[in-house]
Design a protein around this motif. Sequence first.
Motif: not given
Length: 338
Positions: A288-305
């Motif tokens: 999922a990380r390699a394919e950009g599948d954000t339903s499984l891969a971590p999207v590291y982001a802070g509250q400022s997202a």
Amino acid sequence: MPEFPVNASPIQQSLNPLQQILGYTEPIFNASMAGAAGGALAAAVSAAGGFGMLGIGGNATKEWIDNEAALAASSGRGWGAGLMAWVLAKNLEPLEQVLDHGPSFVCISFGEPGPAASLAHESGALVGMQVGNAAELSRALEDDIDVVICRGNEGGGHGRNEVSTLPLLQLALERTGKPVIAAGGLATAAGVAAVLGAGASAAWIGTRFAAATESTSHRNIKDSIGAAGLDDTVYTRAFDIAQRIDWPVQYGGRALRNDFSDTWAENLEALGAAVKADDSLTTSINGARAEGDTSLAPVYAGQSAGLSTTGQSAAEIIADLSRFRSLLRQAASRWDTK
């Protein structure tokens, strides 16, 4: 500790000591985010007047470090690199390699920085350390650390989840005369003005730059950051457990909520058992990380997202954040009773 400039010119006198040493004009650092802060982002931030940081992950190869460090240096301005102390405790070669490219600032965090800090100092670089609680702040006040980065628990990616940015920043400013950089939850000119007005030497900004056009983040990750709200993040070790990454347990990660975190973030014991039983979950999340599948891969982001957008270049972000000056002038005028 470094010697700060004396007998400065009138232009230099308008800059704080850290600016004078590192040579940037806008007191804005992009966070050294592994997987997002590659050489192109670092170079673009430095070219725009900020201070560009290269993020070096635990699996960075020699070829990757050489290519990205050369790119980070291509702006002709100062740049830096961030590395993880717990990784360097096993092998100092990644630091030795990046130092060959001449960064003027090295941030060593998430563990004991001692040997790595000594090596960076020998190269002539300033050394910074991210801190997430009072105990880490005390360690950063020792002589081998030049710059303190106060990272509050609002911040994205890995770090502690104990203290928010402003209390930690206030404590650091009371306890040290070293340059202090504020990190965590900052994404706008108002946020930059707030921490600079409090006494920080610079703002350390991650999530907004993770969505920048020069970021190495997958397009889907950038889009997810742009669509997120303030309350769409979760702090968890679940992604590290699933990927079998040996981050020290005190450093979880703040990421956008997704299907994976909804299932596992509050059920780490069962997740550990599932990962131990077979490789399927690890294989799935790595894919999922390699394919950009954000339903499984971590999207590291802070509250400022919730304050970040996609489609902006680093230069556009720096230009927007630099409005902090007018905000500070307005605040000074508003509250001036003389």
